[in-house]
Scaffold this active site. Structure first.
Site, PDB file in Angstrom:
ATOM      1  N   HIS A  25       0.693  -1.080  -0.037  1.00  0.00           N
ATOM      2  CA  HIS A  25      -0.375  -0.309   0.398  1.00  0.00           C
ATOM      3  C   HIS A  25       0.685   1.148   0.065  1.00  0.00           C
ATOM      4  O   HIS A  25       0.592   1.877  -0.555  1.00  0.00           O
ATOM      5  CB  HIS A  25      -0.731  -0.097   1.290  1.00  0.00           C
ATOM      6  CG  HIS A  25      -2.262  -0.782   0.874  1.00  0.00           C
ATOM      7  ND1 HIS A  25      -1.701  -2.569   2.145  1.00  0.00           N
ATOM      8  CD2 HIS A  25      -2.862  -1.713   0.686  1.00  0.00           C
ATOM      9  CE1 HIS A  25      -2.980  -2.681   2.280  1.00  0.00           C
ATOM     10  NE2 HIS A  25      -2.979  -2.759   0.871  1.00  0.00           N
ATOM     11  N   LYS A  49     -17.830  -6.376   8.065  1.00  0.00           N
ATOM     12  CA  LYS A  49     -16.596  -7.098   7.735  1.00  0.00           C
ATOM     13  C   LYS A  49     -16.174  -6.832   9.070  1.00  0.00           C
ATOM     14  O   LYS A  49     -16.452  -5.913  10.324  1.00  0.00           O
ATOM     15  CB  LYS A  49     -15.621  -6.200   7.108  1.00  0.00           C
ATOM     16  CG  LYS A  49     -15.208  -6.956   5.589  1.00  0.00           C
ATOM     17  CD  LYS A  49     -14.733  -6.718   4.587  1.00  0.00           C
ATOM     18  CE  LYS A  49     -13.901  -6.710   3.773  1.00  0.00           C
ATOM     19  NZ  LYS A  49     -12.595  -6.650   2.954  1.00  0.00           N
ATOM     20  N   ARG A  98      -1.994  -6.835  -8.471  1.00  0.00           N
ATOM     21  CA  ARG A  98      -1.132  -7.857  -8.245  1.00  0.00           C
ATOM     22  C   ARG A  98      -0.960  -8.531  -9.559  1.00  0.00           C
ATOM     23  O   ARG A  98      -0.055  -9.273 -10.356  1.00  0.00           O
ATOM     24  CB  ARG A  98      -0.513  -8.440  -6.814  1.00  0.00           C
ATOM     25  CG  ARG A  98      -0.536  -6.728  -5.671  1.00  0.00           C
ATOM     26  CD  ARG A  98      -1.230  -7.360  -4.808  1.00  0.00           C
ATOM     27  NE  ARG A  98      -2.308  -8.056  -4.284  1.00  0.00           N
ATOM     28  CZ  ARG A  98      -2.302  -8.772  -3.345  1.00  0.00           C
ATOM     29  NH1 ARG A  98      -2.061  -8.944  -2.644  1.00  0.00           N
ATOM     30  NH2 ARG A  98      -3.835  -9.105  -2.657  1.00  0.00           N
ATOM     31  N   SER A 135      -2.755  -7.493   2.974  1.00  0.00           N
ATOM     32  CA  SER A 135      -3.091  -7.419   4.299  1.00  0.00           C
ATOM     33  C   SER A 135      -3.587  -9.226   4.550  1.00  0.00           C
ATOM     34  O   SER A 135      -3.441  -9.011   5.950  1.00  0.00           O
ATOM     35  CB  SER A 135      -4.208  -6.911   4.351  1.00  0.00           C
ATOM     36  OG  SER A 135      -4.181  -5.229   3.672  1.00  0.00           O
TER      37      SER A 135
END
Length: 165
Positions: A25, A49, A98, A135
């Site tokens: 990040h 979440k 990614r 993460s």
């Protein structure tokens, strides 16, 4: 009509959960700063979440990284990112990709942002040396007692991470 990202003071929105904020990040923010006058790191608070870090800890963790950089603002939001982008004056969204799967997902979101909010998306491909960092991976290693210091920004306040043991 599409707004030009450089039509005035350029502000980019970098939205995410950032649970936790990683060197991947950080790399995206640093690269975005070379393209935009300001970057707003927008931390989503999604009640559905179950976050590893509290919202306050995620905000303070990121603020600790950029405390000396007035070009980076850190804000929390709930709901649609388009609304906070408008509130913060952002004309572009910055996202890191990614993998091919990331690209497909982000391209679809970018199409929606452009169609509904006249908001352009800039996709930055992750550098190979941080492309494997996520993460999810950092959380899993933290939970199992591994040292994740190498995957977190150097000047982040690591005391804000949950005390696992």
């Amino acid at each position: 009509m599409i707004q030009n990202c450089k039509s005035r003071k350029s502000v980019a929105m970098f939205p995410g959960t950032f649970d936790p904020f990683t060197i991947g990040h950080e790399s995206i923010v640093e690269r975005a700063l070379s393209l935009f006058d300001e970057v707003v790191v927008a931390v989503v608070n999604n009640a559905e979440k179950h976050s590893f870090m509290t919202l306050d800890n995620r905000l303070n963790f990121i603020k600790s990284i950029y405390s000396d950089n007035p070009r980076v603002r850190v804000v929390a939001f709930e709901g649609l990112m388009l609304d906070v982008a408008r509130t913060e004056g952002a004309t572009c969204v910055v996202r890191g990709v990614r993998t091919v799967q990331d690209f497909e997902y982000e391209k679809n979101l970018g199409d929606i942002y452009r169609a509904t909010g006249n908001l352009e998306t800039v996709l930055l491909c992750s550098y190979p040396e941080v492309a494997f960092v996520s993460s999810t991976m950092v959380r899993a290693h933290l939970i199992h007692g591994y040292d994740v210091t190498a995957y977190l920004p150097k000047n982040a306040d690591k005391s804000l991470l949950p005390n696992i043991k």
